[in-house]
Design an enzyme around this catalytic site. Sequence first.
Site, PDB file in Angstrom:
ATOM      1  N   THR A 198       3.362  35.510 -43.912  1.00  8.60           N
ATOM      2  CA  THR A 198       4.008  35.755 -45.205  1.00  8.60           C
ATOM      3  C   THR A 198       3.938  37.257 -45.495  1.00  8.60           C
ATOM      4  O   THR A 198       2.850  37.806 -45.673  1.00  8.60           O
ATOM      5  CB  THR A 198       3.293  34.968 -46.324  1.00  8.60           C
ATOM      6  OG1 THR A 198       3.347  33.591 -45.974  1.00  8.60           O
ATOM      7  CG2 THR A 198       3.980  35.177 -47.667  1.00  8.60           C
ATOM      8  N   GLY A 237      -3.787  19.475 -63.793  1.00  9.77           N
ATOM      9  CA  GLY A 237      -5.137  19.474 -63.249  1.00  9.77           C
ATOM     10  C   GLY A 237      -5.909  20.714 -63.612  1.00  9.77           C
ATOM     11  O   GLY A 237      -5.643  21.351 -64.648  1.00  9.77           O
ATOM     12  N   CYS A 291      -2.355  30.596 -50.626  1.00  5.10           N
ATOM     13  CA  CYS A 291      -0.928  30.954 -50.686  1.00  5.10           C
ATOM     14  C   CYS A 291      -0.381  31.099 -52.097  1.00  5.10           C
ATOM     15  O   CYS A 291       0.112  32.164 -52.459  1.00  5.10           O
ATOM     16  CB  CYS A 291      -0.111  29.921 -49.921  1.00  5.10           C
ATOM     17  SG  CYS A 291      -0.705  29.681 -48.241  1.00  5.10           S
ATOM     18  N   GLY A 351      -4.856  26.498 -56.491  1.00  6.70           N
ATOM     19  CA  GLY A 351      -5.646  27.450 -55.703  1.00  6.70           C
ATOM     20  C   GLY A 351      -5.105  27.527 -54.292  1.00  6.70           C
ATOM     21  O   GLY A 351      -3.941  27.206 -54.053  1.00  6.70           O
ATOM     22  N   ASN A 402       7.133  29.322 -52.874  1.00 12.09           N
ATOM     23  CA  ASN A 402       5.736  29.210 -53.323  1.00 12.09           C
ATOM     24  C   ASN A 402       5.569  29.515 -54.806  1.00 12.09           C
ATOM     25  O   ASN A 402       4.798  28.858 -55.503  1.00 12.09           O
ATOM     26  CB  ASN A 402       4.837  30.138 -52.495  1.00 12.09           C
ATOM     27  CG  ASN A 402       4.384  29.463 -51.211  1.00 12.09           C
ATOM     28  OD1 ASN A 402       4.790  28.334 -50.929  1.00 12.09           O
ATOM     29  ND2 ASN A 402       3.569  30.134 -50.429  1.00 12.09           N
ATOM     30  N   LYS A 429      10.708  32.511 -48.912  1.00 11.25           N
ATOM     31  CA  LYS A 429       9.291  32.123 -48.828  1.00 11.25           C
ATOM     32  C   LYS A 429       8.591  32.322 -50.176  1.00 11.25           C
ATOM     33  O   LYS A 429       7.874  31.448 -50.669  1.00 11.25           O
ATOM     34  CB  LYS A 429       8.603  32.960 -47.741  1.00 11.25           C
ATOM     35  CG  LYS A 429       7.111  32.809 -47.660  1.00 11.25           C
ATOM     36  CD  LYS A 429       6.732  31.438 -47.177  1.00 11.25           C
ATOM     37  CE  LYS A 429       5.241  31.214 -47.249  1.00 11.25           C
ATOM     38  NZ  LYS A 429       4.872  29.875 -46.841  1.00 11.25           N
ATOM     39  N   ASP A 472      -5.810  35.211 -30.401  1.00 13.89           N
ATOM     40  CA  ASP A 472      -6.491  35.640 -31.631  1.00 13.89           C
ATOM     41  C   ASP A 472      -7.549  36.661 -31.227  1.00 13.89           C
ATOM     42  O   ASP A 472      -8.188  36.524 -30.179  1.00 13.89           O
ATOM     43  CB  ASP A 472      -7.141  34.440 -32.325  1.00 13.89           C
ATOM     44  CG  ASP A 472      -7.434  34.734 -33.786  1.00 13.89           C
ATOM     45  OD1 ASP A 472      -6.769  34.142 -34.649  1.00 13.89           O
ATOM     46  OD2 ASP A 472      -8.328  35.571 -34.058  1.00 13.89           O
ATOM     47  N   VAL A 503      -1.301  28.598 -39.699  1.00 12.46           N
ATOM     48  CA  VAL A 503       0.106  28.672 -39.310  1.00 12.46           C
ATOM     49  C   VAL A 503       0.226  28.822 -37.792  1.00 12.46           C
ATOM     50  O   VAL A 503       0.963  28.084 -37.127  1.00 12.46           O
ATOM     51  CB  VAL A 503       0.804  29.848 -40.042  1.00 12.46           C
ATOM     52  CG1 VAL A 503       2.195  30.101 -39.475  1.00 12.46           C
ATOM     53  CG2 VAL A 503       0.883  29.572 -41.538  1.00 12.46           C
ATOM     54  N   LYS A 522      -7.847  21.681 -52.410  1.00 14.31           N
ATOM     55  CA  LYS A 522      -7.103  20.420 -52.534  1.00 14.31           C
ATOM     56  C   LYS A 522      -7.686  19.455 -51.499  1.00 14.31           C
ATOM     57  O   LYS A 522      -8.441  19.888 -50.618  1.00 14.31           O
ATOM     58  CB  LYS A 522      -5.600  20.633 -52.320  1.00 14.31           C
ATOM     59  CG  LYS A 522      -5.217  21.042 -50.909  1.00 14.31           C
ATOM     60  CD  LYS A 522      -3.711  21.076 -50.796  1.00 14.31           C
ATOM     61  CE  LYS A 522      -3.270  21.355 -49.380  1.00 14.31           C
ATOM     62  NZ  LYS A 522      -1.834  21.397 -49.224  1.00 14.31           N
TER      63      LYS A 522
HETATM   64  C1  UGA Z   1       1.497  26.050 -50.140  1.00 17.14           C
HETATM   65  C2  UGA Z   1       2.930  25.469 -50.196  1.00 17.14           C
HETATM   66  O1  UGA Z   1       2.907  24.190 -50.820  1.00 17.14           O
HETATM   67  C3  UGA Z   1       3.506  25.374 -48.781  1.00 17.14           C
HETATM   68  O2  UGA Z   1       4.855  24.898 -48.853  1.00 17.14           O
HETATM   69  C4  UGA Z   1       3.464  26.747 -48.119  1.00 17.14           C
HETATM   70  O3  UGA Z   1       3.996  26.723 -46.806  1.00 17.14           O
HETATM   71  C5  UGA Z   1       2.022  27.213 -48.066  1.00 17.14           C
HETATM   72  O4  UGA Z   1       1.519  27.286 -49.417  1.00 17.14           O
HETATM   73  C6  UGA Z   1       1.981  28.579 -47.425  1.00 17.14           C
HETATM   74  O5  UGA Z   1       2.539  29.536 -47.990  1.00 17.14           O
HETATM   75  O6  UGA Z   1       1.476  28.720 -46.302  1.00 17.14           O
HETATM   76  P1  UGA Z   1      -0.910  25.023 -49.672  1.00 17.14           P
HETATM   77  O7  UGA Z   1      -1.460  26.362 -50.000  1.00 17.14           O
HETATM   78  O8  UGA Z   1      -1.407  24.337 -48.448  1.00 17.14           O
HETATM   79  O9  UGA Z   1       0.680  25.098 -49.486  1.00 17.14           O
HETATM   80  O10 UGA Z   1      -1.205  24.091 -50.932  1.00 17.14           O
HETATM   81  P2  UGA Z   1      -0.360  23.239 -51.973  1.00 17.14           P
HETATM   82  O11 UGA Z   1      -0.193  21.859 -51.480  1.00 17.14           O
HETATM   83  O12 UGA Z   1       0.852  23.958 -52.374  1.00 17.14           O
HETATM   84  O13 UGA Z   1      -1.384  23.198 -53.201  1.00 17.14           O
HETATM   85  C7  UGA Z   1      -1.743  24.391 -53.898  1.00 17.14           C
HETATM   86  C8  UGA Z   1      -2.561  24.090 -55.101  1.00 17.14           C
HETATM   87  O14 UGA Z   1      -1.777  23.471 -56.117  1.00 17.14           O
HETATM   88  C9  UGA Z   1      -3.760  23.173 -54.885  1.00 17.14           C
HETATM   89  O15 UGA Z   1      -4.885  23.732 -55.523  1.00 17.14           O
HETATM   90  C10 UGA Z   1      -3.351  21.856 -55.555  1.00 17.14           C
HETATM   91  O16 UGA Z   1      -4.443  21.137 -56.055  1.00 17.14           O
HETATM   92  C11 UGA Z   1      -2.486  22.384 -56.687  1.00 17.14           C
HETATM   93  N1  UGA Z   1      -1.513  21.382 -57.196  1.00 17.14           N
HETATM   94  C12 UGA Z   1      -0.532  20.915 -56.395  1.00 17.14           C
HETATM   95  C13 UGA Z   1      -1.597  20.948 -58.522  1.00 17.14           C
HETATM   96  O17 UGA Z   1      -2.487  21.385 -59.287  1.00 17.14           O
HETATM   97  N2  UGA Z   1      -0.675  20.046 -58.992  1.00 17.14           N
HETATM   98  C14 UGA Z   1       0.308  19.561 -58.205  1.00 17.14           C
HETATM   99  O18 UGA Z   1       1.110  18.732 -58.703  1.00 17.14           O
HETATM  100  C15 UGA Z   1       0.389  19.998 -56.880  1.00 17.14           C
END
Ligand code: UGA
Length: 435
Positions: free
Chosen positions: A123, A257, A264, A261, A212, A208, A30, A11, A324
């Site tokens: 957060t 899936g 967040c 993970g 999430n 927030k 940092d 971030v 991811k």
């Molecule tokens: C998440 C949120 O999407 C952001 O909007 C937020 O700002 C961020 O957390 C944060 O709080 O900083 P992120 O942790 O980067 O972002 O990851 P995501 O893209 O949300 O994916 C999270 C998990 O969900 C991954 O393991 C992904 O594989 C899984 N996922 C996502 C699924 O299993 N199915 C889906 O359809 C989408």
Amino acid sequence: MKICVIGAGYVGLVTAAGLADFGNSVICVDKDKSKISDLKKGRMPFFEPGLYELIRRNIKHLSFSFDLVDSLKSCEVLMIAVGTPAGKDGNPDMKSFWTVARIVAHDLKISPIEEKIIIIKSTVLPGTNEKLRKYLKRATGRTDFHIVSSPEILSQGSALKNFFYPNFILIGTDSQKAAKIYTSLFKNSKIKKNKIIFTSPATAELIKYAANTFLALKISFINELSSPAELIGADISEIGRVIGMDPRIGSEFLKAGAGFGGSCLPKDTKALLRFSARKRVPLYVLGSVISANERQKQVVVKKISGRLGGLIGKKIAVWGLAFKPQTDDVRDAPSIDIINALVKKGAQVRAYDPRALKKAKAVLPNSIKFSHSSYGALKNADVLVIITEWDEFKNPDYDKMKKLMRRPIIIDGRNALNPKTAKKAGFEYEGIGRK
Ligand code: UGA
């Protein structure tokens, strides 16, 4: 107006570089000296597409330091973007946040600059804005500072796109002056005015968590539905795609899936649950989101074990370790729990990931073998398991795979492959919620 961004994690670093790109003068601080020295040499502490180029492009307006006390002296705007990882009890660990708060208090005590603006990007639980205000007032005797809750909505892997083309920017404050100054930081950007949303601090804090945990809810819902879909021979990907065509539902985050993970979604869901339980307003729906996610990882393990008729001595190739694609992050990655469960049940694992090998090695048991190529991981394997849907896995050379593997079996934990093509090539194929 000089900005100090505190914390050079995902971030902090993206925010610092992005704000510098809008022509603001930014110093990113940092406490990790080696991270700062790497950044000064142009080395990135983690992989995020486009971030290296963005930093290089803005190096005139962007500097790095590990000296927070000194950096704060010249800054009117401070952004706290330190990590708040999951603590042992499920609450966010606020140690770094309050350490920074103490240094900010010290700065306020000695600073001649009036009306500093303190923006909380980390957060943090609802109520933190108010707690910080009271603390700073008590510790410094000053009241002429402004606090803004502006939680970040960046996703790893697409953080730059999210920063420059946000769905919204949250400005949660009771101070009109702070809102005006914060808005002015974006004046040279292409971000439309209607994307900037003003709320109270408490509303911003809860938005927030709402965002999430709602995403987590969508994923757990579709994952759970994949079991009845399998039972009746339906296709969960089709179901997700079609219901997503209804704008009330929305098509994103409906991909079944191996579970969600990252640093967040799991952490924030647990934290909001804890917070609400403490306040005696239990959140029943969210409780199930977590348990469904834990179960989903075991669904993958069961599929593997079922196909192989047990796991003892079986050789398992794993493609994908990052939580991811487009990141090297393995925090709370489903791959970790799945691999640990496989090893515990007597399987031998050889894993490959295009980016996350180094970070995965640090957290996985020593018995795991790692390969530096996807095909290398397949040698003599009884099964291939896909846990992260990197693009490079999506159109594999099936003939080559068959020659390398002992048995042509694929468990596709992300529905990344075309089942028809895999079966036509002679593979036993099993995805999530589809035939
Ligand atoms: C998440 C949120 O999407 C952001 O909007 C937020 O700002 C961020 O957390 C944060 O709080 O900083 P992120 O942790 O980067 O972002 O990851 P995501 O893209 O949300 O994916 C999270 C998990 O969900 C991954 O393991 C992904 O594989 C899984 N996922 C996502 C699924 O299993 N199915 C889906 O359809 C989408």
